[in-house]
Write a protein that holds these residues in place. Structure first.
Motif, short mmCIF file in Angstrom:
data_model
loop_
_atom_site.label_atom_id
_atom_site.label_comp_id
_atom_site.label_asym_id
_atom_site.label_seq_id
_atom_site.Cartn_x
_atom_site.Cartn_y
_atom_site.Cartn_z
N LEU A 26 0.96 -1.24 0.05
CA LEU A 26 -0.02 0.04 0.11
C LEU A 26 0.83 1.43 -0.04
O LEU A 26 0.62 2.23 0.53
N GLY A 27 2.02 1.33 -0.79
CA GLY A 27 2.81 2.51 -0.88
C GLY A 27 2.02 3.58 -1.63
O GLY A 27 1.11 3.40 -2.29
N ILE A 28 2.10 4.85 -1.22
CA ILE A 28 1.41 5.83 -1.71
C ILE A 28 2.25 6.47 -2.92
O ILE A 28 3.67 6.67 -2.67
N ASP A 29 1.47 7.14 -3.82
CA ASP A 29 2.17 7.87 -4.90
C ASP A 29 3.29 7.53 -5.46
O ASP A 29 4.55 7.95 -5.53
N ILE A 30 3.31 6.46 -6.14
CA ILE A 30 4.61 5.64 -6.66
C ILE A 30 4.91 6.08 -8.03
O ILE A 30 4.00 6.52 -8.77
N LYS A 31 6.11 6.84 -8.10
CA LYS A 31 6.43 7.34 -9.29
C LYS A 31 7.93 6.80 -9.73
O LYS A 31 8.73 6.39 -9.11
N ILE A 32 7.96 6.37 -11.23
CA ILE A 32 9.02 5.92 -11.88
C ILE A 32 9.60 6.97 -12.66
O ILE A 32 8.77 7.57 -13.48
N LEU A 33 10.66 7.48 -12.35
CA LEU A 33 11.21 8.63 -13.09
C LEU A 33 12.46 7.95 -14.17
O LEU A 33 13.40 7.57 -13.37
N ASP A 34 12.32 8.53 -15.36
CA ASP A 34 13.44 8.04 -16.00
C ASP A 34 14.63 9.09 -16.16
O ASP A 34 14.18 10.25 -16.69
N ILE A 35 15.72 8.88 -15.43
CA ILE A 35 16.61 9.71 -15.50
C ILE A 35 18.01 9.49 -16.35
O ILE A 35 18.91 10.21 -16.13
N LYS A 36 17.83 8.69 -17.10
CA LYS A 36 19.07 8.13 -17.81
C LYS A 36 19.68 9.21 -18.57
O LYS A 36 20.96 9.09 -19.09
N ARG A 37 18.95 10.22 -19.25
CA ARG A 37 19.28 11.16 -19.99
C ARG A 37 20.27 12.38 -19.14
O ARG A 37 20.81 13.44 -19.45
#
Length: 113
Positions: free
Chosen positions: A18-29
């Motif tokens: 039940l994690g809140i506000d899951i975000k996956i950010l692509d930072i490879k650049r």
């Protein structure tokens, strides 16, 4: 294992606890540190610990082991380093304070200009 499969395992682990506000950010650049940041919050120190433990357990079941783990003593911000993916498990108050999403979004917008 490919990065997308690892991201799926991490996201599912966060959802299961039940994690809140899951975000996956692509930072490879933007960074050579990792390709992705995963950011998730918990409402309490116990939930932060449970989230980090679940991610670590499910990744280990898939034969993916954490390279480095920081913050497990404070339970306010735990960092799990999987090489190409860095997971930030925040207590909700710490996440609001540090606001990594905004920082990386600002950098991404600078890069695009």
């Amino acid at each position: 294992m490919d990065t997308n499969k690892k991201l799926e395992i991490i996201k599912k682990s966060c959802e299961d606890k039940l994690g809140i506000d899951i975000k996956i950010l692509d930072i490879k650049r933007l960074s050579s540190v990792a390709d992705y940041f995963v950011i998730v919050s918990g409402n309490s120190s116990n939930q932060v610990r449970a989230l980090a433990d679940e991610i670590e357990d499910k990744m280990a079941e898939a034969k993916e082991f954490v390279n480095n783990k920081e913050g497990q003593n404070s339970m306010r911000w735990i960092l799990l380093d999987y090489g190409d993916i860095i997971v930030h498990v925040f207590h909700r108050d710490e996440r609001e304070y540090y606001n990594l999403e905004r920082l990386w979004d600002d950098e991404n917008q600078k890069e695009e200009k």
